[in-house]
Design an enzyme around this catalytic site. Sequence first.
Site, PDB file in Angstrom:
ATOM      1  N   GLU A  12      -4.701  11.894  -4.879  1.00 24.30           N
ATOM      2  CA  GLU A  12      -3.274  11.963  -4.595  1.00 24.30           C
ATOM      3  C   GLU A  12      -2.464  11.812  -5.877  1.00 24.30           C
ATOM      4  O   GLU A  12      -2.760  10.971  -6.725  1.00 24.30           O
ATOM      5  CB  GLU A  12      -2.886  10.884  -3.587  1.00 24.30           C
ATOM      6  CG  GLU A  12      -3.628  11.018  -2.262  1.00 24.30           C
ATOM      7  CD  GLU A  12      -2.995  10.206  -1.149  1.00 24.30           C
ATOM      8  OE1 GLU A  12      -2.022   9.461  -1.415  1.00 24.30           O
ATOM      9  OE2 GLU A  12      -3.461  10.324  -0.002  1.00 24.30           O
ATOM     10  N   LYS A  61      -7.297   0.060  -6.169  1.00 26.65           N
ATOM     11  CA  LYS A  61      -6.288   0.877  -6.845  1.00 26.65           C
ATOM     12  C   LYS A  61      -6.028   0.442  -8.284  1.00 26.65           C
ATOM     13  O   LYS A  61      -5.573   1.233  -9.108  1.00 26.65           O
ATOM     14  CB  LYS A  61      -5.005   0.882  -6.024  1.00 26.65           C
ATOM     15  CG  LYS A  61      -5.183   1.636  -4.709  1.00 26.65           C
ATOM     16  CD  LYS A  61      -3.954   1.617  -3.859  1.00 26.65           C
ATOM     17  CE  LYS A  61      -4.154   2.470  -2.624  1.00 26.65           C
ATOM     18  NZ  LYS A  61      -5.302   2.079  -1.803  1.00 26.65           N
ATOM     19  N   GLU A 120      -3.816   7.608  -6.312  1.00 21.30           N
ATOM     20  CA  GLU A 120      -5.036   7.004  -5.814  1.00 21.30           C
ATOM     21  C   GLU A 120      -5.999   8.096  -5.396  1.00 21.30           C
ATOM     22  O   GLU A 120      -5.626   9.254  -5.266  1.00 21.30           O
ATOM     23  CB  GLU A 120      -4.739   6.099  -4.613  1.00 21.30           C
ATOM     24  CG  GLU A 120      -4.126   6.840  -3.435  1.00 21.30           C
ATOM     25  CD  GLU A 120      -3.762   5.919  -2.286  1.00 21.30           C
ATOM     26  OE1 GLU A 120      -4.330   4.819  -2.213  1.00 21.30           O
ATOM     27  OE2 GLU A 120      -2.918   6.302  -1.461  1.00 21.30           O
ATOM     28  N   GLU A 144       3.906  -1.084  -9.487  1.00 23.54           N
ATOM     29  CA  GLU A 144       4.039   0.053 -10.388  1.00 23.54           C
ATOM     30  C   GLU A 144       5.436   0.647 -10.266  1.00 23.54           C
ATOM     31  O   GLU A 144       6.149   0.405  -9.283  1.00 23.54           O
ATOM     32  CB  GLU A 144       2.990   1.125 -10.090  1.00 23.54           C
ATOM     33  CG  GLU A 144       3.151   1.794  -8.744  1.00 23.54           C
ATOM     34  CD  GLU A 144       2.042   2.793  -8.457  1.00 23.54           C
ATOM     35  OE1 GLU A 144       1.027   2.764  -9.167  1.00 23.54           O
ATOM     36  OE2 GLU A 144       2.196   3.584  -7.508  1.00 23.54           O
ATOM     37  N   ASN A 186      -8.569   8.868  -2.266  1.00 25.35           N
ATOM     38  CA  ASN A 186      -9.058   8.490  -0.950  1.00 25.35           C
ATOM     39  C   ASN A 186     -10.484   9.000  -0.809  1.00 25.35           C
ATOM     40  O   ASN A 186     -10.715  10.216  -0.749  1.00 25.35           O
ATOM     41  CB  ASN A 186      -8.170   9.065   0.145  1.00 25.35           C
ATOM     42  CG  ASN A 186      -6.833   8.351   0.196  1.00 25.35           C
ATOM     43  OD1 ASN A 186      -6.752   7.178   0.533  1.00 25.35           O
ATOM     44  ND2 ASN A 186      -5.775   9.047  -0.169  1.00 25.35           N
TER      45      ASN A 186
END
Length: 666
Positions: free
Chosen positions: A275, A116, A288, A200, A290
Amino acid sequence: MFKKILIANRGEIACRVIKTARRMGIRTVAVYSEADADALHVDMADEAVFIGAPAAAESYLVIDKIVAACKETGAEAVHPGYGFLSEKAEFVERLSKEGVAFIGPPAKAIEAMGDKITSKKIAADAGVSTVPGHMGIIADAEEAAKIAESIGFPVMLKASAGGGGKGMRIAYTVQEAKEGFVSAQNEARSSFADDRVFVEKFVEEPRHIEIQVLADAHGTALYLGERECSIQRRHQKVVEEAPSPFLDEATRKAMGEQAVALSKAVGYTSAGTVEFIVDKHKNFYFLEMNTRLQVEHPVTEQVTGIDLVEQMLRIAAGEKLELAQKDVRLNGWSIETRVYAEDPFRGFLPSIGRLTRYRPPQENAHVRVDTGVYEGAEISMFYDPMIAKLVTTGATRDEAIAAQRQVLDEYFIRGIAHNIPFLSALMAHPRFQSGDMTTAFIAEEYPDGFNGGPVSDEVRTAMLASAVFVNAVHVSRATQIEGKISDRSGPQARIWCVSLDGEEATRSEVFPYEDHAVVMLNDVRHILKTDWRPGEPILRAEIDGISHAIEVERETLGFTLSTDGVTRCVRVLSERAAELNAMMPEKAAIDTSRYLLCPMPGLVVSVSVKAGDEVKAGQALAVIEAMKMENILKAEKDAVVKEVRAAPGDSLAVDAVILEFESEAA
């Protein structure tokens, strides 16, 4: 096209892949651990290979065992499902060396997007909006707290290799940042063998919206609309739908184009999901990517008519996508709820055991049930607690919600606790129905936990009328003459006192007719139509013109009924029995305040106190791990520890004593 594929997964997703492969004429190979020897996916596949002990680290996560299963069976390709090895670049590389195709993206794309920290840097370079935060590796809890303070609370601590809600914590204070870092790191280490955590900014009032992408190896990349996944608990999605009730076409297009740009930037092929977090002004930020099939993929399939598993198979076999972006259309509305083995009335604690009764709703064009269990199957403590995904589709969002409410009430499960009452309450919630939701919806609407849905006048009337009717049928059956046990017209002309969880009793009578029954409740007439018979667990009835599906369980003095997220004990007594029952003393509850009890079956990870220690309210006392999630048990009040009865490594049952406190502190 492949002739035989191996599915490196278990449960409902393995069953889901098998269904498409079977339709395409492709033979399938299942793999299974000791805990899954009798699992549904093993029975459905054409072949099955045993791969080891129940713990995933000794079976489903062992690359050598998956490769050996491919060689043993001659499988040409592997579909990883989601979780386990689905986002492990080394797995893809190993399969490639062995001459086995991976039904998913290239290793480089997985590696880039699976981390990530790296993925956010790549996304920013590709022109994708990103959330402010610290993307560097964090050494310890103290550093995590300092970084969190510099970013500004609240913050999200997230495992770099995480997914599925694991290794994620929200912190609003320095102390929460420290505790959250340790828990996120521990979960990440046990689930992903990678304990890196980053921090974050946590966007408040956020909506979680994701874009489904599909790309082949010939330069075509598409976005298939969005899914809204804002209804979450502990960062785990509970309800998903497509499309989102929040997005407009312009925002959908902008998000889709950014998702495609990111896919192209990393050379992505196969199905994947980008996302985003979206604020109330429709500003969106990359979270992120997936690099696999998502749990919630069915809602996209339902509104687009595209079988994502089929497309993954075709792309992996080298075929070109036959679709162009202009061909993608969103038709109707689809909603998915995740049915979990967990107890919503006890803080959603995991539940394990045997499914003594399991009757999912009937599937049709508007109802889809993706499941990996069956009646008699075992829900294991070793894996994810998902029982099924229940998907309903309608022409409009209201139709999809109405269908969900109906089929959730028809879903019958016994032997373990489950979250269907909670899902039913969500579907009936006015705020959800209006589409006004954020990722904080559950925390805001159920701040004290879930205690059942509200008992509306409609639900109360339905429960009382149903209990009186069912009781009349039982009485009629018990007083039959000439052996006509199916006849409802036996002697029923009695007055009954019916009450909902101890409320003031309602005077009732039932009058049966050929195609309906008249139920009198305090002299108010109600019409009930049904073909229910004793022994059926669900009463499907039309009461005063409104359709209901009500679970019926007979008790000593009446029935336990469940519908619309409401579960109540309804007593049905004769007038004399009601008089006598009113004189009965209430049974006193057992006092357990002197003990810290294990709230779920699980493994003791740590106990942070010893005999003689003084503890303060809110202090962490022990950590229990169940179904791959850590649960921190904290003191409810100030106390002194008298005795520690559990140690790290112990496997505990529900309500097993972990600590005993001094009696004067109780």
